[in-house]
Design a protein around this motif. Structure first.
Motif, PDB file in Angstrom:
ATOM      1  N   ASN A  88       0.824  -1.204   0.000  1.00  0.00           N
ATOM      2  CA  ASN A  88       0.000   0.000   0.000  1.00  0.00           C
ATOM      3  C   ASN A  88       0.864   1.264   0.000  1.00  0.00           C
ATOM      4  N   THR A  89       1.858   1.292  -0.876  1.00  0.00           N
ATOM      5  CA  THR A  89       2.757   2.429  -1.009  1.00  0.00           C
ATOM      6  C   THR A  89       1.999   3.611  -1.590  1.00  0.00           C
ATOM      7  N   GLN A  90       2.198   4.802  -1.003  1.00  0.00           N
ATOM      8  CA  GLN A  90       1.513   5.998  -1.474  1.00  0.00           C
ATOM      9  C   GLN A  90       2.472   7.175  -1.504  1.00  0.00           C
ATOM     10  N   ILE A  91       2.198   8.105  -2.396  1.00  0.00           N
ATOM     11  CA  ILE A  91       2.950   9.347  -2.455  1.00  0.00           C
ATOM     12  C   ILE A  91       2.396  10.262  -1.373  1.00  0.00           C
ATOM     13  N   PRO A  92       3.246  10.903  -0.572  1.00  0.00           N
ATOM     14  CA  PRO A  92       2.734  11.819   0.454  1.00  0.00           C
ATOM     15  C   PRO A  92       1.930  12.951  -0.176  1.00  0.00           C
ATOM     16  N   LYS A  93       0.880  13.400   0.528  1.00  0.00           N
ATOM     17  CA  LYS A  93       0.045  14.481   0.003  1.00  0.00           C
ATOM     18  C   LYS A  93       0.804  15.794  -0.050  1.00  0.00           C
ATOM     19  N   GLY A  95       4.888  17.681   0.771  1.00  0.00           N
ATOM     20  CA  GLY A  95       6.291  17.457   1.085  1.00  0.00           C
ATOM     21  C   GLY A  95       7.096  18.703   0.803  1.00  0.00           C
ATOM     22  N   ASN A  96       8.392  18.648   1.085  1.00  0.00           N
ATOM     23  CA  ASN A  96       9.271  19.792   0.870  1.00  0.00           C
ATOM     24  C   ASN A  96       9.706  19.921  -0.583  1.00  0.00           C
ATOM     25  N   ILE A  97       9.662  18.822  -1.326  1.00  0.00           N
ATOM     26  CA  ILE A  97      10.129  18.817  -2.713  1.00  0.00           C
ATOM     27  C   ILE A  97       8.946  18.502  -3.610  1.00  0.00           C
ATOM     28  N   TYR A  98       8.701  19.325  -4.625  1.00  0.00           N
ATOM     29  CA  TYR A  98       7.590  19.071  -5.529  1.00  0.00           C
ATOM     30  C   TYR A  98       8.034  18.478  -6.855  1.00  0.00           C
ATOM     31  N   ALA A  99       9.324  18.465  -7.129  1.00  0.00           N
ATOM     32  CA  ALA A  99       9.840  17.868  -8.354  1.00  0.00           C
ATOM     33  C   ALA A  99      11.268  17.423  -8.116  1.00  0.00           C
ATOM     34  N   PHE A 100      11.624  16.280  -8.672  1.00  0.00           N
ATOM     35  CA  PHE A 100      12.978  15.765  -8.501  1.00  0.00           C
ATOM     36  C   PHE A 100      14.022  16.720  -9.078  1.00  0.00           C
ATOM     37  N   ASP A 101      13.724  17.341 -10.200  1.00  0.00           N
ATOM     38  CA  ASP A 101      14.679  18.222 -10.854  1.00  0.00           C
ATOM     39  C   ASP A 101      14.970  19.471 -10.040  1.00  0.00           C
ATOM     40  N   GLU A 102      14.090  19.822  -9.115  1.00  0.00           N
ATOM     41  CA  GLU A 102      14.269  21.048  -8.368  1.00  0.00           C
ATOM     42  C   GLU A 102      14.560  20.764  -6.897  1.00  0.00           C
ATOM     43  N   GLY A 103      14.903  19.519  -6.565  1.00  0.00           N
ATOM     44  CA  GLY A 103      15.129  19.134  -5.189  1.00  0.00           C
ATOM     45  C   GLY A 103      16.264  19.872  -4.514  1.00  0.00           C
ATOM     46  N   ASN A 104      17.296  20.222  -5.268  1.00  0.00           N
ATOM     47  CA  ASN A 104      18.446  20.916  -4.688  1.00  0.00           C
ATOM     48  C   ASN A 104      18.485  22.382  -5.066  1.00  0.00           C
ATOM     49  N   TYR A 105      17.441  22.911  -5.630  1.00  0.00           N
ATOM     50  CA  TYR A 105      17.399  24.295  -6.101  1.00  0.00           C
ATOM     51  C   TYR A 105      17.426  25.267  -4.944  1.00  0.00           C
TER      52      TYR A 105
END
Length: 105
Positions: A88-93, A95-105
Motif C-alpha cells: 500500500n505504497t503511497q505518495i505523500p500528500k 512534502g518539501n520537494i515538488y519535483a525531482f529536478d528542483e530538489g536541490n534548487y
C-alpha cells in the motif's frame, strides 16, 4: 568513492484488443501486425491491467500495481525470490520537494 548507477525498466500491461484506439495514418511502410502493435501501445492509462517498474543496482527493487494498491518487493539473493518489502505504497500528500529536478534548487 564507490558509486552505483541504478538502471531500470518501466512497464505497463494492457488487455490486447483489435479495436482501433488511435489514427496512425495511411503509412504503407507498416504492415498490418506493426500497425496493430502501434495501436495497442497507444492506449489510455485507464486500459491498464497492471503497471510497474524494476530498479537494478546494488539491490533489485520491483514495484507493481494491479489497480488495488502498490506493492514493493526486494530481491532476496539468498533465496532467489522477491520478498514483499512494502505494501500500500503511497505518495505523500505534501512534502518539501515538488519535483525531482528542483530538489536541490
Amino acid at each position: 568513492m564507490l558509486q552505483f548507477l541504478a538502471t531500470g525498466s518501466i512497464f505497463g500491461i494492457y488487455n490486447p484488443n483489435d479495436e482501433c484506439l488511435a489514427d496512425i495514418g495511411d503509412d504503407s511502410a507498416l504492415d498490418q501486425s506493426e500497425q496493430r502493435c502501434v495501436v495497442n501501445v497507444c492506449q489510455p492509462g485507464d486500459n491498464l491491467l497492471a503497471a510497474g517498474y524494476c530498479m537494478y543496482s546494488s539491490s533489485v527493487i520491483f514495484v507493481l500495481t494491479i489497480g488495488k494498491g502498490v506493492f514493493a518487493f526486494t530481491l532476496d539473493l539468498m533465496y532467489g525470490e522477491f520478498v514483499l518489502a512494502r505494501e500500500n505504497t503511497q505518495i505523500p500528500k505534501a512534502g518539501n520537494i515538488y519535483a525531482f529536478d528542483e530538489g536541490n534548487y
